[in-house]
Design a protein around this motif. Sequence first.
Motif, mmCIF file in Angstrom:
data_model
loop_
_atom_site.group_PDB
_atom_site.id
_atom_site.type_symbol
_atom_site.label_atom_id
_atom_site.label_comp_id
_atom_site.label_asym_id
_atom_site.label_seq_id
_atom_site.Cartn_x
_atom_site.Cartn_y
_atom_site.Cartn_z
ATOM 1 N N ALA A 140 6.786 15.702 4.777
ATOM 2 C CA ALA A 140 5.591 16.391 4.378
ATOM 3 C C ALA A 140 4.671 15.496 3.648
ATOM 4 O O ALA A 140 5.509 14.809 2.667
ATOM 5 C CB ALA A 140 5.631 17.649 3.893
ATOM 6 N N LEU A 141 3.397 15.164 3.842
ATOM 7 C CA LEU A 141 2.472 14.357 3.070
ATOM 8 C C LEU A 141 1.752 14.930 2.359
ATOM 9 O O LEU A 141 0.940 16.059 2.875
ATOM 10 C CB LEU A 141 1.758 13.394 3.800
ATOM 11 N N THR A 142 1.619 15.087 0.871
ATOM 12 C CA THR A 142 0.633 15.734 0.077
ATOM 13 C C THR A 142 -0.388 15.376 -0.105
ATOM 14 O O THR A 142 -0.989 14.079 0.149
ATOM 15 C CB THR A 142 1.444 16.001 -1.272
ATOM 16 N N ARG A 143 -1.394 16.016 -0.619
ATOM 17 C CA ARG A 143 -2.903 15.507 -0.862
ATOM 18 C C ARG A 143 -2.902 14.435 -1.663
ATOM 19 O O ARG A 143 -3.675 13.471 -1.614
ATOM 20 C CB ARG A 143 -3.733 16.942 -1.336
ATOM 21 N N ALA A 144 -1.946 14.573 -2.662
ATOM 22 C CA ALA A 144 -2.101 13.396 -3.844
ATOM 23 C C ALA A 144 -1.468 12.246 -3.448
ATOM 24 O O ALA A 144 -1.970 11.135 -3.697
ATOM 25 C CB ALA A 144 -1.416 13.776 -5.003
ATOM 26 N N GLU A 145 -0.550 12.130 -2.441
ATOM 27 C CA GLU A 145 0.190 11.293 -1.783
ATOM 28 C C GLU A 145 -0.943 10.460 -1.042
ATOM 29 O O GLU A 145 -0.676 9.174 -1.068
ATOM 30 C CB GLU A 145 1.531 11.757 -1.037
ATOM 31 N N GLN A 196 0.465 20.296 1.316
ATOM 32 C CA GLN A 196 0.502 19.168 2.416
ATOM 33 C C GLN A 196 -1.130 19.112 2.853
ATOM 34 O O GLN A 196 -1.622 20.123 2.829
ATOM 35 C CB GLN A 196 1.488 19.686 3.538
ATOM 36 N N ILE A 197 -1.283 17.654 3.214
ATOM 37 C CA ILE A 197 -2.583 17.533 3.701
ATOM 38 C C ILE A 197 -2.818 17.758 5.121
ATOM 39 O O ILE A 197 -1.993 17.582 5.971
ATOM 40 C CB ILE A 197 -2.977 16.088 3.346
ATOM 41 N N THR A 198 -3.886 18.189 5.475
ATOM 42 C CA THR A 198 -4.312 18.509 6.797
ATOM 43 C C THR A 198 -5.035 17.304 7.527
ATOM 44 O O THR A 198 -5.501 16.464 6.653
ATOM 45 C CB THR A 198 -5.211 19.690 7.276
ATOM 46 N N TYR A 199 -5.143 16.993 8.647
ATOM 47 C CA TYR A 199 -5.705 15.834 9.393
ATOM 48 C C TYR A 199 -7.203 15.872 8.869
ATOM 49 O O TYR A 199 -7.668 14.648 8.358
ATOM 50 C CB TYR A 199 -5.745 15.827 10.720
ATOM 51 N N VAL A 226 2.456 14.319 8.075
ATOM 52 C CA VAL A 226 3.728 13.778 7.261
ATOM 53 C C VAL A 226 3.401 12.477 7.203
ATOM 54 O O VAL A 226 2.394 11.756 7.592
ATOM 55 C CB VAL A 226 4.890 14.007 8.459
ATOM 56 N N ARG A 227 4.509 11.788 6.681
ATOM 57 C CA ARG A 227 3.994 10.477 6.023
ATOM 58 C C ARG A 227 3.752 9.359 7.172
ATOM 59 O O ARG A 227 2.891 8.641 6.793
ATOM 60 C CB ARG A 227 5.486 9.966 5.117
ATOM 61 N N TRP A 228 4.439 9.401 8.491
ATOM 62 C CA TRP A 228 4.062 8.533 9.229
ATOM 63 C C TRP A 228 2.674 8.871 9.725
ATOM 64 O O TRP A 228 2.064 8.016 10.214
ATOM 65 C CB TRP A 228 5.106 8.254 10.237
ATOM 66 N N ASN A 229 2.193 10.084 9.839
ATOM 67 C CA ASN A 229 0.838 10.324 10.272
ATOM 68 C C ASN A 229 -0.143 9.678 9.449
ATOM 69 O O ASN A 229 -1.306 8.960 9.883
ATOM 70 C CB ASN A 229 0.445 11.691 10.321
ATOM 71 N N GLY A 230 0.101 9.481 8.003
ATOM 72 C CA GLY A 230 -0.754 8.908 7.092
ATOM 73 C C GLY A 230 -0.688 7.508 7.438
ATOM 74 O O GLY A 230 -1.693 7.055 7.073
ATOM 75 N N ILE A 246 1.002 -1.065 -0.290
ATOM 76 C CA ILE A 246 -0.089 0.178 0.083
ATOM 77 C C ILE A 246 0.937 1.306 0.114
ATOM 78 O O ILE A 246 0.539 2.235 -0.674
ATOM 79 C CB ILE A 246 -1.131 0.032 1.252
ATOM 80 N N ILE A 247 1.983 0.941 0.769
ATOM 81 C CA ILE A 247 2.783 2.272 0.878
ATOM 82 C C ILE A 247 4.153 2.084 0.168
ATOM 83 O O ILE A 247 4.775 0.894 0.199
ATOM 84 C CB ILE A 247 2.990 3.042 2.231
ATOM 85 N N GLU A 248 4.673 3.040 -0.521
ATOM 86 C CA GLU A 248 6.090 2.893 -1.006
ATOM 87 C C GLU A 248 7.145 3.955 -0.480
ATOM 88 O O GLU A 248 6.983 5.025 0.241
ATOM 89 C CB GLU A 248 6.117 3.049 -2.281
ATOM 90 N N GLY A 249 8.546 3.791 -0.647
ATOM 91 C CA GLY A 249 9.284 4.596 0.041
ATOM 92 C C GLY A 249 9.687 5.597 -0.915
ATOM 93 O O GLY A 249 9.080 5.681 -2.083
ATOM 94 N N THR A 250 10.333 6.761 -0.507
ATOM 95 C CA THR A 250 10.799 7.560 -1.302
ATOM 96 C C THR A 250 11.928 7.335 -2.206
ATOM 97 O O THR A 250 12.348 8.155 -3.050
ATOM 98 C CB THR A 250 10.852 8.997 -0.451
#
Length: 254
Positions: free
Chosen positions: A103-108, A165-168, A225-229, A89-93
Amino acid sequence: MKHITAALKSFLTTLTVVALVASPIYYFSSTSAYVENYYGQVQSNPQYTQSCYPAVVFEQLHLEKDDSFIDIDFSPAKDQITYLGEMGIIEGTSDNIFSPNKALTRAEYLKMVFLAFGNEISDDSFENDFSDVSDSHWAADLIATAKDLDIINGYIDGSFKPDQQITYAEAIKIASRATGCDFWSSELAEHGVSNQTWSSDWFEGYMAWASDNGIYQLDANTKMVRWNGAMLSYDIMKFVNESLGIEMRVMKHV
């Protein structure tokens, strides 16, 4: 005696080759049988709907994915990141790098939850309805498909802001609409969430639902950020599975 020995060696060699060829077949046959049984458990649940189905069996279908991230040992979401990585489901950078604090973007995040619930990005030529999403953007097809499925509706000015960057609050709304579960819609409706809206308090129902069900929470306007997601995606997947009485697990090669 030499002829017997040669014949025996030939037989053992043949047997070894047959075993090596047959093992994957047996493994995948066994896996198929397990998944068939899993299907039966899901379908017998009164809360099951066809649209909700991928959310509870998706993890069974990623048998070869096994990402090992070397930069998550001190992350609060280490276990969740590892699990979602194993599920594909997730991949690395980059290779073996997850960048948990990036930072986690809306598209990501849209891609993360889109995959988490078994949705498929369409290769049809959807017209992109958002003013700031060009055909050359890496997530153009994803965004267009999500819009077509009513998972997202963007901002009131007609933009989607894919690289913002996406908000919660934005993340939990996107995740809830990506599940496709009828019972989820009922759950949200009890908290005042009924449809897509641009009202100033649009996120309150989603936040109340998360609080009542022990879903990972942050303040509504917290930028993720990515770990929040990973934490949020994992908790919502777990909620869906528990609601259907299905264990979350990843099947691996043995």
